[in-house]
Design a protein around this motif. Structure first.
Motif, mmCIF file in Angstrom:
data_model
loop_
_atom_site.group_PDB
_atom_site.id
_atom_site.type_symbol
_atom_site.label_atom_id
_atom_site.label_comp_id
_atom_site.label_asym_id
_atom_site.label_seq_id
_atom_site.Cartn_x
_atom_site.Cartn_y
_atom_site.Cartn_z
ATOM 1 N N ARG A 49 -0.759 6.861 -1.397
ATOM 2 C CA ARG A 49 0.311 6.372 -0.518
ATOM 3 C C ARG A 49 0.300 4.860 -0.403
ATOM 4 N NH1 ARG A 49 2.113 10.473 3.825
ATOM 5 N NH2 ARG A 49 2.373 12.216 2.401
ATOM 6 N N LEU A 50 -0.887 4.281 -0.508
ATOM 7 C CA LEU A 50 -0.965 2.814 -0.472
ATOM 8 C C LEU A 50 -0.295 2.228 -1.702
ATOM 9 C CD1 LEU A 50 -4.601 2.272 0.799
ATOM 10 C CD2 LEU A 50 -2.484 1.892 2.058
ATOM 11 N N ILE A 51 -0.532 2.880 -2.861
ATOM 12 C CA ILE A 51 0.039 2.348 -4.095
ATOM 13 C C ILE A 51 1.564 2.413 -4.053
ATOM 14 C CG2 ILE A 51 0.190 2.656 -6.601
ATOM 15 C CD1 ILE A 51 -2.670 3.785 -6.495
ATOM 16 N N THR A 52 2.102 3.519 -3.509
ATOM 17 C CA THR A 52 3.563 3.672 -3.495
ATOM 18 C C THR A 52 4.215 2.993 -2.302
ATOM 19 O OG1 THR A 52 3.135 5.816 -2.549
ATOM 20 C CG2 THR A 52 3.840 5.757 -4.831
ATOM 21 N N GLY A 53 3.432 2.372 -1.439
ATOM 22 C CA GLY A 53 4.043 1.623 -0.345
ATOM 23 C C GLY A 53 4.460 2.471 0.844
ATOM 24 N N ILE A 54 4.100 3.766 0.835
ATOM 25 C CA ILE A 54 4.439 4.598 1.996
ATOM 26 C C ILE A 54 3.576 4.152 3.175
ATOM 27 C CG2 ILE A 54 4.478 6.953 2.892
ATOM 28 C CD1 ILE A 54 4.895 7.870 -0.010
ATOM 29 N N LEU A 55 2.303 3.800 2.861
ATOM 30 C CA LEU A 55 1.437 3.188 3.869
ATOM 31 C C LEU A 55 1.204 1.735 3.453
ATOM 32 C CD1 LEU A 55 -1.306 5.938 4.292
ATOM 33 C CD2 LEU A 55 0.454 5.342 5.950
ATOM 34 N N LYS A 56 1.054 0.862 4.437
ATOM 35 C CA LYS A 56 0.764 -0.532 4.108
ATOM 36 C C LYS A 56 -0.749 -0.742 4.191
ATOM 37 C CE LYS A 56 5.232 -1.263 4.268
ATOM 38 N NZ LYS A 56 5.834 -0.552 3.119
ATOM 39 N N PRO A 57 -1.332 -1.351 3.163
ATOM 40 C CA PRO A 57 -2.786 -1.527 3.177
ATOM 41 C C PRO A 57 -3.239 -2.559 4.207
ATOM 42 C CG PRO A 57 -1.832 -2.561 1.238
ATOM 43 C CD PRO A 57 -0.719 -1.850 1.932
ATOM 44 N N THR A 58 -4.479 -2.371 4.704
ATOM 45 C CA THR A 58 -5.053 -3.350 5.614
ATOM 46 C C THR A 58 -5.379 -4.634 4.852
ATOM 47 O OG1 THR A 58 -6.059 -1.466 6.708
ATOM 48 C CG2 THR A 58 -6.807 -3.634 7.407
ATOM 49 N N SER A 59 -5.957 -4.464 3.649
ATOM 50 C CA SER A 59 -6.201 -5.623 2.789
ATOM 51 C C SER A 59 -6.272 -5.159 1.343
ATOM 52 C CB SER A 59 -7.494 -6.328 3.200
ATOM 53 O OG SER A 59 -8.575 -5.455 2.961
ATOM 54 N N GLY A 60 -6.321 -6.105 0.431
ATOM 55 C CA GLY A 60 -6.386 -5.762 -0.986
ATOM 56 C C GLY A 60 -5.033 -5.878 -1.656
ATOM 57 N N THR A 61 -5.036 -5.765 -2.996
ATOM 58 C CA THR A 61 -3.774 -5.912 -3.713
ATOM 59 C C THR A 61 -3.574 -4.775 -4.712
ATOM 60 O OG1 THR A 61 -4.889 -7.283 -5.333
ATOM 61 C CG2 THR A 61 -3.637 -8.431 -3.629
ATOM 62 N N VAL A 62 -2.307 -4.472 -4.965
ATOM 63 C CA VAL A 62 -1.930 -3.534 -6.020
ATOM 64 C C VAL A 62 -1.033 -4.310 -6.962
ATOM 65 C CG1 VAL A 62 -0.775 -1.370 -6.539
ATOM 66 C CG2 VAL A 62 -1.916 -1.664 -4.333
ATOM 67 N N ARG A 63 -1.388 -4.307 -8.255
ATOM 68 C CA ARG A 63 -0.538 -4.988 -9.229
ATOM 69 C C ARG A 63 -0.054 -3.986 -10.253
ATOM 70 N NH1 ARG A 63 -3.397 -9.666 -8.222
ATOM 71 N NH2 ARG A 63 -5.149 -9.010 -9.502
ATOM 72 N N PHE A 64 1.239 -4.037 -10.553
ATOM 73 C CA PHE A 64 1.809 -3.142 -11.547
ATOM 74 C C PHE A 64 2.431 -3.998 -12.629
ATOM 75 C CE2 PHE A 64 5.429 -0.340 -12.882
ATOM 76 C CZ PHE A 64 4.638 0.590 -13.548
ATOM 77 N N LYS A 65 1.954 -3.843 -13.843
ATOM 78 C CA LYS A 65 2.396 -4.669 -14.970
ATOM 79 C C LYS A 65 2.297 -6.165 -14.623
ATOM 80 C CE LYS A 65 6.383 -2.520 -15.743
ATOM 81 N NZ LYS A 65 7.597 -2.086 -16.442
ATOM 82 N N GLY A 66 1.205 -6.513 -13.968
ATOM 83 C CA GLY A 66 0.957 -7.912 -13.658
ATOM 84 C C GLY A 66 1.647 -8.429 -12.415
#
Lengths: 259, 290
Positions: A49-66
């Motif tokens: 859910r964090l990756i798809t943006g349904i939940l917002k992460p407390t910290s950290g990053t998700v990168r898709f194709k840079g």
């Protein structure tokens, strides 16, 4: 080196004191099928859910194709090419099965300018046919069996023409025969190609699953999550023999696999 | 007497149905109770008045223009006022009432509180099966029915209709499937304002145009939507026609009935809420989602 396809870095999600996901880092290649396993409550679904943006992460990053997609709106992320399915099936119960898939075909990513409704309908039908439930297209989703709803979830996801599929327990609640069918079908989807009017590049997949024996047959690599942290990463064979994993899992299911 | 009730009931019922569908649509999709909905209808009628009487445009172009302007106005109002507070139902209600009063006051300042009439587009009567009806009434009935059919086709046969239905059913899942929910809400609001303007165009030549004309239809629309079941479009159309006929019957059959017409909608609403709170087609409890 080109940027990795999906890159998760130090992702954290805290609910008050509870650290559901605690510093998870991993990456998924463009042609990979990755299994994400772990005991109940390990944070697998939260991570998805964090990756798809349904939940917002407390910290950290998700990168898709840079590109940094951390905490973006779900619709935006879906239109970038990540399609999620859910553990608990959530069809539009009042719409027919066909119309359920048509909704996905309408997202800006899959929509072609000047498409007639008939064209969209045909594309939706191809997605259904690929999942083997084209005969149900006109039935309302509320009367369809659980196994078929699971396939509908996947059909809806592939109708957005994703490059990365995030499947949350695609085998959940399926009979052994249905599970095998679904496994084969995911493998075939991963190989890619043309299915009628739907073009599939062979999307990368992240599969969260509890039915380990079935999962191990289809994935290339397994990531094991426990208490929100990634404890092991490796090929199915390595993971199954790993002591930490066996400990985390009470051992039953995994050791039966070894034998 | 019976034919008069029939004709007037159809005119009123059709207009209420067109209004109620727009109201129910916005409620179902954007989840907002737009109390300014009937103000759109009033402004639509005034635009026709301005263009056809004051500026001397021909009838048909002024109607089309008025409807187009209202479609844009609806979207602008939604973007400007309602989109920001849509998470707070009470704020939405207060702001939309405010917008309606704003329109009312502007019209009061501009045109005064007079009752104004618009000439019928076609004069004369037609006799169908021994029932005499003014052409204008026939046009009103046919236009309302056409508008209802059009909205039905739009929702069931077009891409945007499909997206609207999906958002109405479950906005989170629609979002996950890549649909831009707030864009769909804006479009729905535009469609709803267009419907209100159509209703205004339909009745402007039949009834009088005045700056308080939004109040009475608002109670009726609320009653129709409650009677039909909140969120059910089919139900609101049926509710609107029932109320249209009930109101006409009260006006014609009860002595001094015209004074009681405002009470019809409210009484129906009270009775429905007491006896069958879910309405004719509503669902009592939405299935629990996980």
């Amino acid at each position: 080196m080109a940027a990795p396809f999906l890159e998760v870095e130090n992702l954290c999600k805290h609910f008050g004191e509870l650290r559901a996901v605690d510093g998870a880092s991993f990456h998924v290649g463009q042609d990979e099928m990755v299994g994400l396993i772990g005991p109940n409550g390990a944070g697998k679904t939260t991570l998805m859910r964090l990756i798809t943006g349904i939940l917002k992460p407390t910290s950290g990053t998700v990168r898709f194709k840079g590109e940094d997609i951390t905490g973006q709106d779900t619709a935006k992320i879906v239109n970038k090419g990540i399609a999620p399915t859910f553990q608990v099936v959530k069809p539009f119960r009042h719409l027919p099965v066909g119309a359920n898939v048509m909704v996905s075909c309408l997202c800006p990513r899959a929509k072609r300018r000047g498409d007639w409704v008939k064209t969209v309908e045909l594309r939706a039908r191809d997605a259904l046919e690929f999942c083997g439930i084209a005969d149900l297209a006109l039935e309302p989703a509320s009367v369809v069996s659980h196994g078929d709803l699971k396939r509908l979830e996947v059909a809806r996801a592939i109708a957005t023409e994703p490059e990365l599929l995030l499947l949350d327990e695609p085998f959940g609640g399926l009979s052994p025969a249905e599970t095998e069918l679904m496994g084969k079908f995911l493998r075939r989807l991963h190989r890619g190609g043309r299915f009628g009017r739907l073009h599939s590049e062979g999307p990368a997949m992240v599969i969260v699953e509890h039915k380990l024996s079935d999962l191990m047959k289809i994935v290339d690599r397994v990531i094991v999550l426990s208490f929100g942290q990634i404890i092991v990463e490796g090929t199915p064979d390595e993971v199954v023999r790993n002591k930490e994993v066996i400990e985390a899992y009470i051992g039953k299911e995994v050791s039966s696999l070894v034998s | 007497m019976v034919e008069a009730i029939l004709i007037n009931g159809l005119v009123l019922g059709g207009m209420y149905a067109v209004l109620a569908v727009g109201f129910a649509l916005v409620f179902g999709v954007a989840k907002i109770l737009n109390m300014a909905h009937t103000a759109f209808y009033m402004v639509g009628a005034y635009l026709i008045l301005i263009m056809s009487i004051m500026l001397g445009f021909p009838s048909l172009p002024s109607i089309v223009l008025a409807i187009a302007i209202m479609g844009i106005t609806g979207r602008v109002i939604y973007k400007l006022f309602l989109d920001r507070v849509k998470e707070h139902p009470v704020a939405v209600m207060i702001i939309s009432v405010g917008v309606a009063i704003l329109f009312q006051e502007v019209l009061l300042i501009g045109f005064g509180g007079h009752f104004r009439g618009i000439d019928p587009f076609i004069h004369g009567f037609v006799e169908i099966g021994g029932i005499r009806a003014a052409y204008q009434q026939v046009i009103a009935i046919v236009t309302s029915l056409l508008a209802l059919v059009a909205i039905r086709l739009l929702l069931s046969k077009t891409q945007v209709g499909n997206a609207i239905r999906a958002v109405a059913e479950d906005r989170e899942i629609a979002n996950v499937m890549g649909i831009d929910v707030s864009r769909i809400c804006v479009i729905t609001m535009g469609i709803s304002a267009v419907l209100a303007a159509v209703a205004g165009a339909v009745v402007a030549p039949v009834f009088m145009v005045h700056p308080l004309m939004w109040l009475h239809p608002l109670t009726i629309v609320l009653a129709a939507v409650v009677l039909g079941g909140l969120g059910s479009i089919k139900g609101s159309i049926l509710g609107a026609f029932i109320l249209g006929f009930a109101e006409t019957a009260v006006i014609f059959l009860v002595p001094m009935g015209a004074f009681l017409r405002g009470a019809v909608g409210l009484s129906v609403m009270v009775v429905v809420l007491l006896l069958r709170p879910e309405g004719l087609f509503g669902v009592v409890f939405e299935e629990e989602r996980l």
